[in-house]
Design an enzyme around this catalytic site. Structure first.
Site, PDB file in Angstrom:
ATOM      1  N   ALA A 101       0.830  -1.207   0.000  1.00  9.91           N
ATOM      2  CA  ALA A 101       0.000   0.000   0.000  1.00  9.91           C
ATOM      3  C   ALA A 101       0.862   1.253   0.000  1.00  9.91           C
ATOM      4  CB  ALA A 101      -0.923  -0.013   1.212  1.00  9.91           C
ATOM      5  N   GLY A 102       2.187   1.101   0.024  1.00 11.19           N
ATOM      6  CA  GLY A 102       3.071   2.268   0.034  1.00 11.19           C
ATOM      7  C   GLY A 102       3.280   2.839   1.419  1.00 11.19           C
ATOM      8  N   LEU A 103       2.934   2.066   2.463  1.00  8.20           N
ATOM      9  CA  LEU A 103       3.125   2.569   3.828  1.00  8.20           C
ATOM     10  C   LEU A 103       4.373   1.973   4.479  1.00  8.20           C
ATOM     11  CD1 LEU A 103      -0.582   2.595   5.130  1.00  8.20           C
ATOM     12  CD2 LEU A 103       0.711   4.462   4.106  1.00  8.20           C
ATOM     13  N   GLY A 104       5.208   1.354   3.687  1.00  4.06           N
ATOM     14  CA  GLY A 104       6.507   0.892   4.198  1.00  4.06           C
ATOM     15  C   GLY A 104       6.428  -0.348   5.064  1.00  4.06           C
ATOM     16  N   SER A 105       5.456  -1.232   4.789  1.00  6.37           N
ATOM     17  CA  SER A 105       5.297  -2.407   5.661  1.00  6.37           C
ATOM     18  C   SER A 105       6.524  -3.320   5.612  1.00  6.37           C
ATOM     19  CB  SER A 105       4.032  -3.191   5.314  1.00  6.37           C
ATOM     20  OG  SER A 105       4.156  -3.779   4.045  1.00  6.37           O
ATOM     21  N   ALA A 107       9.665  -2.534   4.997  1.00 10.52           N
ATOM     22  CA  ALA A 107      10.793  -1.912   5.709  1.00 10.52           C
ATOM     23  C   ALA A 107      10.604  -2.019   7.219  1.00 10.52           C
ATOM     24  CB  ALA A 107      10.934  -0.445   5.305  1.00 10.52           C
ATOM     25  N   ASP A 150      12.366   4.253   3.163  1.00 10.10           N
ATOM     26  CA  ASP A 150      11.485   3.490   4.062  1.00 10.10           C
ATOM     27  C   ASP A 150      12.252   2.911   5.247  1.00 10.10           C
ATOM     28  OD1 ASP A 150       9.732   4.057   2.048  1.00 10.10           O
ATOM     29  OD2 ASP A 150       8.960   2.018   1.834  1.00 10.10           O
TER      30      ASP A 150
END
Ligand code: PMV
Length: 318
Positions: A101-105, A107, A150
């Site tokens: 989703a682009g929330l850096g999960s 990383a 990230d």
């Protein structure tokens, strides 16, 4: 037993432009992934039972996998396990971050795993070491494609200004709403698409990148002053520029317009590579609940987040 947690992230301004050297601004958010390591003689087992990653377990020695969902998170954890030569442990993943989703999960999972496993082995790594190892591993798992943004945000937290170098910014927390479209995005293909456009029309796209970089630089003092209306205005300009270079999508536009309309947002934009994934919105006078309702009614999945959160940390045992 050792537990470490690390935050996810949002890019507030300057995504895509940063790939060509312009300035971007990112913040760590209060959605976190946590990794718990326990002794487990004779095996290396990775498990998760949370709702985001769905339940699975993987025995790294026998290769027994309990769910196809395992493939995503275990690629990252396996890389950390072999880097740190972890043995005789069980590793439990919990995450409140949606995947792809682009929330850096990814990383935050890597960074929390590097801290939890190394601490469990009795070695204390500095944050610089954690960030460097995590970046290298994320890049390796993702076939060379990862910017250090990230993993740096997951490690150091707070806000980072990213250009050719990464530097920390001391700014207050900001209340935002993230709207997930429910559409998985692919950072690599979005970046390639935008870079192709730049090669085709450098005279058009380069000035757009320059404007995005200028927005990122204007934003920091506005966050410091909590100047919501101007900050919202800059989010709207940045979103328009991202739309112009093809980074938006029908779903993102729907959520952005719902946030600005019924949601009464002071500003809204896509965050990250786009194409799917998430948008972010700054609540206006109507407040956060109104904004979240508008995003939900437009078909999105809203989360209220605070940016500028603490980076990776050890969690006390319950
Ligand atoms: O989609 P995300 O959150 O991985 O963000 C990508 C941000 C880009 O600027 C598009 C790419 C990058 O590496 O900085």
């Amino acid at each position: 037993m050792t537990t470490a947690s690390a935050p996810g992230k949002i890019i507030l301004f300057g995504e895509h432009a940063v790939v060509s050297g312009a300035t971007a601004l990112g913040g760590a958010i209060d959605l976190r992934a946590s990794i718990t390591v326990q002794d487990s003689p004779g095996s290396v087992v990775i498990t998760t039972d949370d709702l985001v990653l769905k339940g699975f377990s993987l025995d790294l020695l026998s290769g027994r996998l309990s769910s196809p969902q395992a493939a995503y998170a275990t690629r990252y954890i396996s890389a950390v396990v072999s880097e740190l030569d972890a043995r005789d442990v069980s590793i439990e993943i919990k995450s409140s971050l949606p995947v792809s989703a682009g929330l850096g999960s990814s990383a935050s999972i890597i960074v929390a795993a590097v801290m939890a496993i190394s601490e469990h082995q009795g070695q204390s790594l500095s944050k610089e070491e954690i960030a460097a190892i995590s970046y290298r591993l994320e890049k390796k798992v993702q076939d060379g494609l990862a910017s250090p943004t990230d993993t740096a945000l997951a490690t150091f937290g707070g806000y980072l200004q990213i250009s050719r170098e990464i530097s920390a910014l001391d700014l207050p927390m900001l209340d935002l709403v993230v709207g997930y479209t429910g559409v998985a995005h692919n950072t690599k293909s979005e970046v390639e698409k935008v870079q192709r456009l730049k090669e085709r029309y450098p005279d058009l796209v380069e000035p757009i990148f320059k404007a995005m970089g200028a927005i990122s630089e204007r934003a920091a003092p506005l966050i410091r002053e909590k100047n919501t209306s101007e900050l919202g205005g800059l989010m709207n300009i940045n979103h328009g520029l991202l739309e112009a270079i093809g980074a938006s999508s029908k779903e993102l536009e729907t959520l952005v317009y719902a946030a600005r309309g019924a949601g009464g947002a002071a500003g809204a934009k896509l965050t990250g590579a786009g194409g799917g994934g998430c948008m972010i919105a700054l609540p206006g006078p109507a407040g956060q609940e109104t904004l979240m309702t508008a995003i939900r009614q437009a078909g999105g999945y809203p989360f209220s987040v605070k940016s500028g959160q603490e980076g990776v940390r050890l969690e006390k045992e319950p």
